[in-house]
Design a protein around this motif. Structure first.
Motif, short mmCIF file in Angstrom:
data_model
loop_
_atom_site.label_atom_id
_atom_site.label_comp_id
_atom_site.label_asym_id
_atom_site.label_seq_id
_atom_site.Cartn_x
_atom_site.Cartn_y
_atom_site.Cartn_z
N PHE A 66 2.54 -3.73 2.46
CA PHE A 66 1.35 -3.07 3.01
C PHE A 66 0.74 -2.22 1.90
O PHE A 66 1.42 -1.37 1.32
CB PHE A 66 1.76 -2.20 4.20
N TYR A 67 -0.56 -2.45 1.61
CA TYR A 67 -1.19 -1.84 0.45
C TYR A 67 -2.53 -1.22 0.82
O TYR A 67 -3.15 -1.58 1.83
CB TYR A 67 -1.45 -2.90 -0.63
N VAL A 68 -2.99 -0.34 -0.05
CA VAL A 68 -4.34 0.22 0.06
C VAL A 68 -5.16 -0.28 -1.12
O VAL A 68 -4.70 -0.27 -2.26
CB VAL A 68 -4.33 1.76 0.14
N ARG A 69 -6.36 -0.75 -0.83
CA ARG A 69 -7.26 -1.19 -1.88
C ARG A 69 -7.96 0.02 -2.50
O ARG A 69 -7.91 1.13 -1.97
CB ARG A 69 -8.30 -2.16 -1.31
N GLY A 70 -8.69 -0.24 -3.57
CA GLY A 70 -9.39 0.84 -4.24
C GLY A 70 -10.47 1.48 -3.39
O GLY A 70 -10.85 2.62 -3.62
N ASP A 71 -10.98 0.73 -2.38
CA ASP A 71 -12.03 1.29 -1.52
C ASP A 71 -11.47 1.98 -0.28
O ASP A 71 -12.23 2.41 0.59
CB ASP A 71 -13.02 0.19 -1.10
N GLY A 72 -10.15 2.09 -0.18
CA GLY A 72 -9.53 2.80 0.93
C GLY A 72 -9.15 1.93 2.11
O GLY A 72 -8.44 2.39 3.01
#
Length: 371
Positions: A307-313
């Protein structure tokens, strides 16, 4: 020695297998590409590396609390220019087509249409998990800005006040009802409305983002006599749906369940299953484990396992077949299809390759017992 992987059978339509490595760059994409043990081990190693450093708990909570704002910002920036119409919809999901068949193909994943593939010429990038070859293309929706804006807040208040027990709700007279959850700018909804002329059809669509729903409602193709778009927070079990339980024939989840915190997925799937009629189906297509989008994340972007967060949130989860099977069967649904779709995308101009991994599922609510 790894156990042999089950290879899904495909129908002849669009069959394209890479049997001769010398032909790699003759086409834009190859179907059902099997990975070697070395390739899978390399992917596993990359995931271990990029998940070795988790974000602090306070940052994780911030992304959860502000999830709606991040998606609103995403659609304000990209509007409907980021996502492309899904021309493969009616090949993969004939349940959405006019001549729907209740005994649909449960054992095959088909080739995407040639039109879809022709739009995938460039390799592009999967920057922060948003992968252009899955989602970005030319602006194919005809968004008419001059259309009077429908206030989503008013629409939400209107349907929340309806008395479902009296049958007074949008689409109540329809004979076939479809709900797309996480509709974005409408790149699934509008192809359905344009292709399926069944007079008994009614399509609901909802999204977490008010901005996304505004884009749908202000599209020239939006027809309130056949479609109802509304803002809905799947994670809020008090957030109302505009239709009663056991009223839907199909629920569509296309690259949306992966955007939700894993701990909330079971509750959400259970809520959606209650909306289905006996015999109704959930159709899902989403990111599979070790998809290129997962492998391209850097250290410091991982929230928890896979589970990850992208650069745009915005956030994204990468599934296994077993995880999805557990989600749906725990909600009382029976498996019709649960397959991995492995594709090798090719940029012939740059002589580059990109391995994609998606999972496609169909789960059905058991029919009511005969008395």
């Amino acid at each position: 020695m790894a156990a042999p992987r089950e290879v899904p059978e495909r129908r002849p339509f669009g069959r394209r297998f890479l049997t001769d490595p010398a032909r790699l760059f003759q086409h834009n994409a190859w179907d059902n590409v099997e990975w070697s043990e070395e390739q899978e081990a390399s992917a596993r190693s990359k995931v271990q590396e990029n998940s070795s450093q988790l974000l602090p708990q306070d940052k994780q909570e911030e992304y959860e609390v502000n999830a709606k704002r991040y998606w609103d910002d995403f659609y304000k920036i990209h509007e409907n220019g980021f996502f492309k119409d899904r021309h493969w919809l009616f090949t993969e999901f004939p349940e959405l087509a006019p001549n729907r068949n209740s005994s649909q193909n449960g054992d095959s994943v088909h080739e995407f249409s040639n039109k879809e593939e022709s739009n995938n010429e460039g390799l592009g990038s999967c920057e922060n998990g948003h992968c252009p070859l899955e989602t970005k293309s030319e602006n194919q929706l005809n968004l008419i800005k001059s259309t009077p804006k429908i206030r989503t807040e008013v629409a939400a208040q209107k349907y929340s006040e309806l008395n479902h027990s009296d049958g007074d709700y949008p689409g109540s007279s329809a004979s076939y009802r479809i709900l797309e959850v996480g509709c974005g700018a409408g790149n699934t909804v509008f192809p359905i409305l344009q292709t399926n002329n069944d007079p008994g059809l009614f399509v609901y669509c909802c999204d977490f983002s008010t901005t996304a729903v505004d884009l749908v409602q202000n599209n020239a193709e939006y027809d309130s006599s056949r479609c109802f778009a509304f803002v809905h927070d799947l994670c809020d079990d008090q957030s109302p749906f505009p239709m009663p339980h056991e009223s839907l024939d199909v629920v569509i989840l296309i690259f949306v369940l992966s955007a939700i915190h894993p701990e909330k997925m079971h509750c959400i799937v259970s809520r959606l299953s209650r909306l289905l009629k006996p015999g109704g189906m959930i159709l899902l297509r989403d990111y599979g484990r070790y998809d290129l989008a997962q492998l391209r994340f850097k250290k410091g972007q991982c929230l928890s396992d896979n589970f990850y967060v992208r650069g745009d949130g915005t956030r994204v989860y990468f599934f296994t077949q077993d995880e999805l099977d557990d989600l749906f069967t725990t909600a009382g649904l029976e498996k019709i299809q649960n397959l991995v779709d492995r594709r090798l995308q090719v940029n012939r101009g740059k002589q580059m390759t990109m391995y994609r991994v998606w999972i496609q599922c169909k789960y059905r609510k058991p029919a009511a017992p005969q008395l």
